[in-house]
Design a protein around this motif. Structure first.
Motif, PDB file in Angstrom:
ATOM      1  N   CYS A 185     -45.750  15.949  39.195  1.00 21.05           N
ATOM      2  CA  CYS A 185     -46.376  16.084  37.883  1.00 21.05           C
ATOM      3  C   CYS A 185     -47.625  16.948  37.971  1.00 21.05           C
ATOM      4  N   THR A 186     -48.113  17.362  36.816  1.00 20.27           N
ATOM      5  CA  THR A 186     -49.414  18.020  36.722  1.00 20.27           C
ATOM      6  C   THR A 186     -50.229  17.339  35.636  1.00 20.27           C
ATOM      7  N   ASP A 189     -49.274  18.976  32.100  1.00 21.33           N
ATOM      8  CA  ASP A 189     -47.934  18.781  31.545  1.00 21.33           C
ATOM      9  C   ASP A 189     -47.541  17.322  31.383  1.00 21.33           C
ATOM     10  N   ASN A 190     -48.172  16.427  32.141  1.00 22.55           N
ATOM     11  CA  ASN A 190     -47.646  15.064  32.202  1.00 22.55           C
ATOM     12  C   ASN A 190     -48.623  13.955  31.832  1.00 22.55           C
ATOM     13  N   THR A 195     -55.207  25.714  24.778  1.00 19.70           N
ATOM     14  CA  THR A 195     -53.966  25.054  25.202  1.00 19.70           C
ATOM     15  C   THR A 195     -53.943  23.650  24.593  1.00 19.70           C
ATOM     16  N   SER A 226     -49.426   8.715  32.751  1.00 19.62           N
ATOM     17  CA  SER A 226     -48.692   9.975  32.755  1.00 19.62           C
ATOM     18  C   SER A 226     -47.200   9.695  32.730  1.00 19.62           C
ATOM     19  N   ASN A 231     -43.369  11.516  33.808  1.00 21.24           N
ATOM     20  CA  ASN A 231     -42.538  12.567  34.385  1.00 21.24           C
ATOM     21  C   ASN A 231     -41.174  12.542  33.690  1.00 21.24           C
ATOM     22  N   LYS A 288     -39.642  16.914  28.261  1.00 21.23           N
ATOM     23  CA  LYS A 288     -39.212  18.279  28.000  1.00 21.23           C
ATOM     24  C   LYS A 288     -40.246  18.983  27.127  1.00 21.23           C
ATOM     25  N   GLN A 289     -40.170  20.298  27.093  1.00 21.75           N
ATOM     26  CA  GLN A 289     -41.077  21.072  26.269  1.00 21.75           C
ATOM     27  C   GLN A 289     -40.919  20.674  24.802  1.00 21.75           C
TER      28      GLN A 289
END
Length: 384
Positions: free
Chosen positions: A171-172, A175-176, A211, A236, A238, A241-242
């Motif tokens: 993960c990041t 993003d997560n 962002t 968070s 994982n 999806k976008q």
């Protein structure tokens, strides 16, 4: 307790009561938010803790479907003398947060817990609590802290280490990560250090005003060790999806947080195939220019705060009826009766805990956060 459909109810127990929210939509993953409150305030702390744990266990046993606690937060009146007692009696293997934020109802301890049915769980070596269901892996972290020179360095190390923990799980942060909580000892003096470190770390992780940021609460609270100036809890996911995670702003009511130098989102919602989750950050009486409204007036600040939260929920096509839990922070315990009267009038059976905690701006007398869930049919994404 009915399990076929969603419900909210208040359950009276021995020297305690529990507020229970259940989300059910005929899938195996039912969700529960439960707050437990001690009513016999003449008991000593150990007795109140035992009462609270017994009440929690009674509620858990009465919930069918083997609901598993994935996160618990204990609110204490005096962590220096109480924290170890909690750890000595707590046997759950979920992510646990323990913080000194005294319940304002006169008790020494209160509990919020989040439970889910039909999941697989385990604790990872890096300390994250892993919850698996369908194609998603949910990662919870509680009571995370590091002893460093000041609040800025403590926050910096916390976030840097958390970034590494997420990388280890694929993960990041950008993003997560869905939600963070920062509990700050002596917030009037230490909040600026938290803000500085968070802003700088976020920038290195690609989190900017262009962002997005992360929904968050930065609030007063302390641990038993007075040298710990910052504690972080985090959540968070994982497998997203976008387009699955979106943000709400209510620009007619509030401005962007970056306009006054901080970096968090007002609220985040996530769509699954069968439900929508929303996480509303700490929200106060503020306008769309960043001004504090109704200075010194707790009643009007409370109403404006609720108006702001309502606008955020509305932007996600949700409302207070979808809320599973509310945490309310009061700067002055003398305002409790006024706030409690307003909440009793507007809300029935929604799990809610009101605690004594300083808000990040002295002019704010009250702040609240909440979590909600709504039934949703969206074939674009996998179910929760």
């Amino acid at each position: 307790m009915l399990q076929e459909k969603s419900f909210k109810e208040t359950v009276k127990l021995n020297d305690a009561y529990a507020e229970v929210f259940c989300f059910a939509n005929n899938t195996e993953a039912r969700e529960y938010h439960v707050t437990v409150h001690v009513t016999n305030t003449e008991l000593n702390f150990k007795q109140q803790l035992e009462t609270l744990i017994n009440a929690y266990n009674e509620i858990r046993i009465n919930i069918t479907g083997n609901a598993v606690a994935v996160f618990k937060r204990y609110f204490l009146s005096d962590s220096a003398n109480q924290e170890n007692e909690v750890y000595n009696m707590e046997t759950s293997d979920c992510a646990i947060s323990v913080i000194q934020q005294p319940p304002i109802d006169g008790s020494k301890i209160a509990l919020w817990t989040y439970m889910i049915t039909g999941i697989k769980t385990r604790v990872l070596q890096n300390g994250l609590y892993r919850v698996e269901h369908n194609t998603y892996t949910h990662l919870w972290l509680g009571n995370y802290n590091k002893l460093e020179f000041n609040s800025e360095y403590q926050t910096r190390i916390l976030l840097q280490n958390y970034v590494m923990k997420l990388i280890e799980t694929g993960c990041t942060l950008a993003d997560n990560c869905v939600r963070t909580w920062f509990f700050i000892n002596d917030i009037d003096n230490n909040y600026n250090g938290v803000v500085k470190a968070r802003n700088e770390i976020f920038m290195t992780q690609g989190l900017t005003p262009k962002t997005h940021y992360i929904s968050s609460t930065g609030i007063g609270g302390r641990q038993s060790n007075h040298k710990i100036l910052v504690q972080m809890d985090a959540y968070s996911i994982n497998g997203l999806k976008q387009g699955q995670m979106k943000y709400v702003y209510a620009p007619e009511y509030m401005n962007r947080t970056s306009e006054y130098g901080v970096s968090f989102e007002r609220g985040t919602y996530i769509d699954y195939g069968d439900r929508r989750h929303i996480y509303i950050s700490g929200t106060a009486s503020i306008d769309n220019k960043g001004n504090i409204l109704h200075i010194g007036n707790i009643q009007q600040q409370t109403l404006r705060m609720l108006e702001n939260v309502g606008a955020l929920l509305d932007e996600a096509d949700m409302g207070f009826t979808d809320i599973g839990v509310m945490i309310v922070y009061l700067r002055d315990i003398a305002d409790f009766r006024t706030v409690k009267k307003i909440f009793n009038h507007k809300f029935e059976n929604i799990p809610c805990i009101i605690v004594h905690a300083s808000v990040c701006r002295p002019g704010w007398l009250i702040e609240m956060e909440c979590i909600g869930v709504k039934d949703l049919a969206n074939k674009q994404f996998k179910t929760f």
